[in-house]
Design a protein around this motif. Structure first.
Motif, PDB file in Angstrom:
ATOM      1  N   ARG A  51       0.865  -1.179   0.000  1.00  0.00           N
ATOM      2  CA  ARG A  51       0.000   0.000   0.000  1.00  0.00           C
ATOM      3  C   ARG A  51       0.902   1.230   0.000  1.00  0.00           C
ATOM      4  O   ARG A  51       1.989   1.204   0.568  1.00  0.00           O
ATOM      5  CB  ARG A  51      -0.894   0.044   1.243  1.00  0.00           C
ATOM      6  N   ASP A 119       4.178  -3.817  -7.761  1.00  0.00           N
ATOM      7  CA  ASP A 119       2.926  -3.538  -7.066  1.00  0.00           C
ATOM      8  C   ASP A 119       2.841  -2.073  -6.644  1.00  0.00           C
ATOM      9  O   ASP A 119       1.757  -1.476  -6.661  1.00  0.00           O
ATOM     10  CB  ASP A 119       2.797  -4.450  -5.844  1.00  0.00           C
ATOM     11  N   GLU A 123      -0.009   0.681  -7.704  1.00  0.00           N
ATOM     12  CA  GLU A 123      -0.706   1.536  -6.744  1.00  0.00           C
ATOM     13  C   GLU A 123      -0.580   3.010  -7.119  1.00  0.00           C
ATOM     14  O   GLU A 123      -1.537   3.779  -7.014  1.00  0.00           O
ATOM     15  CB  GLU A 123      -0.120   1.314  -5.340  1.00  0.00           C
ATOM     16  N   ASN A 126      -2.556   4.484 -10.957  1.00  0.00           N
ATOM     17  CA  ASN A 126      -3.962   4.231 -11.266  1.00  0.00           C
ATOM     18  C   ASN A 126      -4.402   5.183 -12.376  1.00  0.00           C
ATOM     19  O   ASN A 126      -4.507   6.401 -12.163  1.00  0.00           O
ATOM     20  CB  ASN A 126      -4.808   4.459 -10.012  1.00  0.00           C
ATOM     21  N   ARG A 197      -6.841  -5.401 -10.237  1.00  0.00           N
ATOM     22  CA  ARG A 197      -5.503  -4.914 -10.536  1.00  0.00           C
ATOM     23  C   ARG A 197      -4.615  -6.052 -11.022  1.00  0.00           C
ATOM     24  O   ARG A 197      -4.686  -7.163 -10.506  1.00  0.00           O
ATOM     25  CB  ARG A 197      -4.884  -4.283  -9.288  1.00  0.00           C
TER      26      ARG A 197
END
Length: 211
Positions: A51, A119, A123, A126, A197
C-alpha cells in the motif's frame, strides 16, 4: 542493538503474534524490504502486496501467514535452526550481522524486490485517478482564471497539468513493462486481484528456497 537487529527483532515479534503483518520503514530502500520479506517467508509468511499511504506515499509491505503445511513445516525447521534471529544470531539467507543476501538467496530476493516495485507502481499509477487529477486541476485553473484575472499563470497550468499526469502515466507504464518482463522470466504468473488490478505471483517460496 544494531539497526539490523532492531529490524529483525521487530519483524520476529510481529511474526510470532500476528497473522497479518505490515512492514513500514519510511525512507528505506527496496533492498531492505526484499530482505525482510525473504526472512519472513522462511518463518511461515508470504508476501501479499503493498500500500502507498499518505501524501508522501509511504510504502507499506503486507505479509500474511502461509497456512500451507509445507510452509509451516519449513517455518518450524527454520525456527529450530535459527533460534536467535534479531538477537545477534544467524539469519537464513543472510551474511552474519547483516541483511545482505548470500549468493544462494540473491535471485529470490531480487524477484521479491521486483514484485514490490511492480505492485507499488500499480498503486501509484492508477490511470483513472491520474486522469481525474489532471483534468480536475485543469478545470479548476480554467474557472479561477476569469475570477482572478491571472490568465498568464493559470491558463498554461490548465494545459500542463493533464500533460504532466499523462506523462507520469506513460513513465509508470514503461517501468511496469520492464518489471513484468523480469517477473515473467523469473517464473511468476500474471493474475488479477479482487480489485481487478494486474499482479504477479511467485512460485511457492517453500518449494524454491532452502532453510
Amino acid at each position: 542493538m544494531s539497526l539490523v537487529e532492531r529490524h529483525l527483532s521487530s519483524l520476529m515479534r510481529q511474526l510470532a503474534t500476528q497473522d497479518h503483518v505490515e512492514l513500514v520503514h519510511p525512507f528505506a530502500e527496496h533492498k531492505l524490504f526484499g530482505a525482510l520479506v525473504y526472512v519472513a517467508e522462511c518463518f511461515g509468511f508470504r508476501y501479499a502486496g503493498v500500500r502507498l499511504v499518505g501524501r508522501h506515499k509511504i510504502l507499506h509491505v503486507h505479509l500474511v501467514r502461509d497456512t500451507h503445511p509445507a510452509a509451516q513445516q519449513r517455518a518450524a525447521a527454520n525456527l529450530a535452526a535459527f533460534p536467535q534471529v534479531g538477537a545477534g544470531g544467524t539469519v537464513p539467507g543472510m551474511y552474519l550481522n547483516s541483511l545482505t543476501p548470500v549468493p544462494e538467496a540473491q535471485a529470490d530476493i531480487d524477484l521479491i524486490i521486483a514484485l514490490i516495485k511492480y505492485d507499488a507502481l500499480v498503486e501509484a499509477g492508477n490511470p483513472r485517478q491520474l486522469k481525474t487529477i489532471g483534468w480536475g486541476a485543469a478545470a479548476l485553473f480554467l474557472l479561477m482564471a476569469p475570477l482572478t484575472g491571472k490568465y498568464a499563470v493559470l491558463l498554461p497550468l490548465a494545459v500542463l497539468m493533464p500533460a504532466f499526469m499523462y506523462g507520469a502515466l506513460r513513465i509508470n507504464t514503461v517501468r511496469r513493462a520492464k518489471l513484468a518482463a523480469r517477473l515473467t522470466a523469473g517464473g511468476c504468473a500474471q493474475v488479477r486481484d479482487d480489485a481487478g488490478r494486474e499482479r504477479y505471483v511467485r512460485p511457492l517460496p517453500y518449494a524454491t528456497q532452502g532453510a
